[in-house]
Design an enzyme around this catalytic site. Structure first.
Site, PDB file in Angstrom:
ATOM      1  N   LYS A 170       0.795  -1.199   0.000  1.00 28.03           N
ATOM      2  CA  LYS A 170       0.000   0.000   0.000  1.00 28.03           C
ATOM      3  C   LYS A 170       0.848   1.278   0.000  1.00 28.03           C
ATOM      4  O   LYS A 170       0.391   2.334  -0.426  1.00 28.03           O
ATOM      5  CB  LYS A 170      -0.880   0.020   1.273  1.00 28.03           C
ATOM      6  CG  LYS A 170      -1.915  -1.041   1.348  1.00 28.03           C
ATOM      7  CD  LYS A 170      -2.663  -0.911   2.684  1.00 28.03           C
ATOM      8  CE  LYS A 170      -3.667  -2.023   2.830  1.00 28.03           C
ATOM      9  NZ  LYS A 170      -4.241  -2.025   4.189  1.00 28.03           N
ATOM     10  N   ARG A 191      -0.981   7.155   7.157  1.00 26.67           N
ATOM     11  CA  ARG A 191      -0.757   7.145   5.706  1.00 26.67           C
ATOM     12  C   ARG A 191      -1.255   8.432   5.056  1.00 26.67           C
ATOM     13  O   ARG A 191      -0.780   8.835   4.007  1.00 26.67           O
ATOM     14  CB  ARG A 191      -1.510   5.969   5.052  1.00 26.67           C
ATOM     15  CG  ARG A 191      -0.928   4.609   5.354  1.00 26.67           C
ATOM     16  CD  ARG A 191      -1.498   3.581   4.379  1.00 26.67           C
ATOM     17  NE  ARG A 191      -1.353   2.223   4.866  1.00 26.67           N
ATOM     18  CZ  ARG A 191      -0.268   1.471   4.711  1.00 26.67           C
ATOM     19  NH1 ARG A 191       0.785   1.946   4.087  1.00 26.67           N
ATOM     20  NH2 ARG A 191      -0.229   0.236   5.175  1.00 26.67           N
ATOM     21  N   PHE A 218      12.744   5.302  11.513  1.00 26.70           N
ATOM     22  CA  PHE A 218      11.405   4.854  11.097  1.00 26.70           C
ATOM     23  C   PHE A 218      10.546   6.093  10.833  1.00 26.70           C
ATOM     24  O   PHE A 218      10.408   6.958  11.694  1.00 26.70           O
ATOM     25  CB  PHE A 218      10.765   3.983  12.179  1.00 26.70           C
ATOM     26  CG  PHE A 218       9.465   3.394  11.728  1.00 26.70           C
ATOM     27  CD1 PHE A 218       9.450   2.295  10.876  1.00 26.70           C
ATOM     28  CD2 PHE A 218       8.258   3.953  12.120  1.00 26.70           C
ATOM     29  CE1 PHE A 218       8.249   1.761  10.428  1.00 26.70           C
ATOM     30  CE2 PHE A 218       7.050   3.427  11.679  1.00 26.70           C
ATOM     31  CZ  PHE A 218       7.049   2.327  10.828  1.00 26.70           C
ATOM     32  N   VAL A 219      10.003   6.172   9.628  1.00 30.23           N
ATOM     33  CA  VAL A 219       9.219   7.357   9.252  1.00 30.23           C
ATOM     34  C   VAL A 219       7.799   6.954   8.848  1.00 30.23           C
ATOM     35  O   VAL A 219       7.547   5.796   8.483  1.00 30.23           O
ATOM     36  CB  VAL A 219       9.904   8.141   8.099  1.00 30.23           C
ATOM     37  CG1 VAL A 219      11.189   8.797   8.578  1.00 30.23           C
ATOM     38  CG2 VAL A 219      10.170   7.245   6.886  1.00 30.23           C
TER      39      VAL A 219
HETATM   40  P1  5GP Z   1      12.501  -3.672   2.988  1.00 24.83           P
HETATM   41  O1  5GP Z   1      12.099  -4.964   2.368  1.00 24.83           O
HETATM   42  O2  5GP Z   1      13.366  -2.815   2.083  1.00 24.83           O
HETATM   43  O3  5GP Z   1      13.136  -3.867   4.328  1.00 24.83           O
HETATM   44  O4  5GP Z   1      11.190  -2.895   3.352  1.00 24.83           O
HETATM   45  C1  5GP Z   1      10.423  -2.294   2.425  1.00 24.83           C
HETATM   46  C2  5GP Z   1       9.052  -2.005   2.991  1.00 24.83           C
HETATM   47  O5  5GP Z   1       9.048  -1.855   4.419  1.00 24.83           O
HETATM   48  C3  5GP Z   1       8.568  -0.680   2.455  1.00 24.83           C
HETATM   49  O6  5GP Z   1       7.854  -0.863   1.254  1.00 24.83           O
HETATM   50  C4  5GP Z   1       7.689  -0.157   3.577  1.00 24.83           C
HETATM   51  O7  5GP Z   1       6.376  -0.608   3.413  1.00 24.83           O
HETATM   52  C5  5GP Z   1       8.298  -0.748   4.824  1.00 24.83           C
HETATM   53  N1  5GP Z   1       9.171   0.197   5.502  1.00 24.83           N
HETATM   54  C6  5GP Z   1      10.530   0.245   5.495  1.00 24.83           C
HETATM   55  N2  5GP Z   1      10.988   1.262   6.203  1.00 24.83           N
HETATM   56  C7  5GP Z   1       9.906   1.910   6.690  1.00 24.83           C
HETATM   57  C8  5GP Z   1       9.732   3.093   7.505  1.00 24.83           C
HETATM   58  O8  5GP Z   1      10.658   3.782   7.944  1.00 24.83           O
HETATM   59  N3  5GP Z   1       8.452   3.424   7.770  1.00 24.83           N
HETATM   60  C9  5GP Z   1       7.375   2.735   7.330  1.00 24.83           C
HETATM   61  N4  5GP Z   1       6.184   3.171   7.657  1.00 24.83           N
HETATM   62  N5  5GP Z   1       7.498   1.625   6.549  1.00 24.83           N
HETATM   63  C10 5GP Z   1       8.759   1.234   6.239  1.00 24.83           C
END
Ligand code: 5GP
Length: 174
Positions: free
Chosen positions: A41, A162, A149-150
């Protein structure tokens, strides 16, 4: 949800960057149709602004994946919504919200490439270079950020935030 937020990237900064990325894509795909894939999403807001900043023919596709619970990556990618149409032989742009460990983008890349597009351009609004667990090359990145974390502009914390038009950091986070 009533956590204390601080602005991390303002609405103005985001919109300026989205326009720059849109201009680059307009130039890159001049007179060429593209299929733009929104990764659900998290990227829905970035995606909807970005495709409006592209001049040219854009077909929209949606790909749902989930890989996160709470504030840390589970490392497992689950497809929650598949593409509705084939992308074989098409110029595809893949629009993701954020690259953290890189696991989701690597999964998405290999999944889309297995469908034999003519080309694949990967785009992420945010990237956390210090959080990468696997090498992950992205063609276009909006902002490189520290390992924080954002939330906001499509990104959630357990389903909340969101709808913020800017990116924020949660202040009182453990
Ligand atoms: P990855 O597989 O690269 O670890 O994570 C990708 C997914 O994790 C992103 O598409 C997102 O949905 C979530 N994600 C990663 N970092 C953050 C963050 O700082 N905040 C939020 N809300 N979601 C994150």
């Amino acid at each position: 949800m009533n956590l204390k937020l601080s602005t991390y990237i303002s609405e103005e900064q985001i919109q300026k960057k989205v326009q720059e990325l849109g201009d680059q894509l307009t130039k890159k795909f001049k007179d060429t149709e593209i299929v733009a894939i929104c990764v659900l999403k998290g990227s829905f807001m970035f995606y909807s602004d970005l495709i409006r900043a592209i001049q040219g023919d854009v077909h929209c596709e949606f790909f749902g994946v989930s890989s996160y619970s709470g504030t840390s990556s589970s490392g497992e990618v689950k497809v929650t919504l598949d593409l509705a149409h084939s992308v074989e032989g098409k110029h595809v742009i893949l629009v993701e919200d954020i690259i953290d460990t890189g696991l989701t983008m690597n999964y998405l890349k290999s999944n889309i490439l297995s469908r034999k597009p003519k080309s694949l351009t990967t785009i992420a609004l945010l990237e956390k270079p210090d959080a990468l667990k696997v090498p992950c090359e992205i063609d276009m990145v909006g902002f490189k950020i520290p390992n924080d974390f954002v939330v906001g502009y499509g990104l959630d914390y357990d389903g909340y935030y969101r709808n913020l038009p800017y990116i924020a950091q949660v202040q009182n986070f453990q």
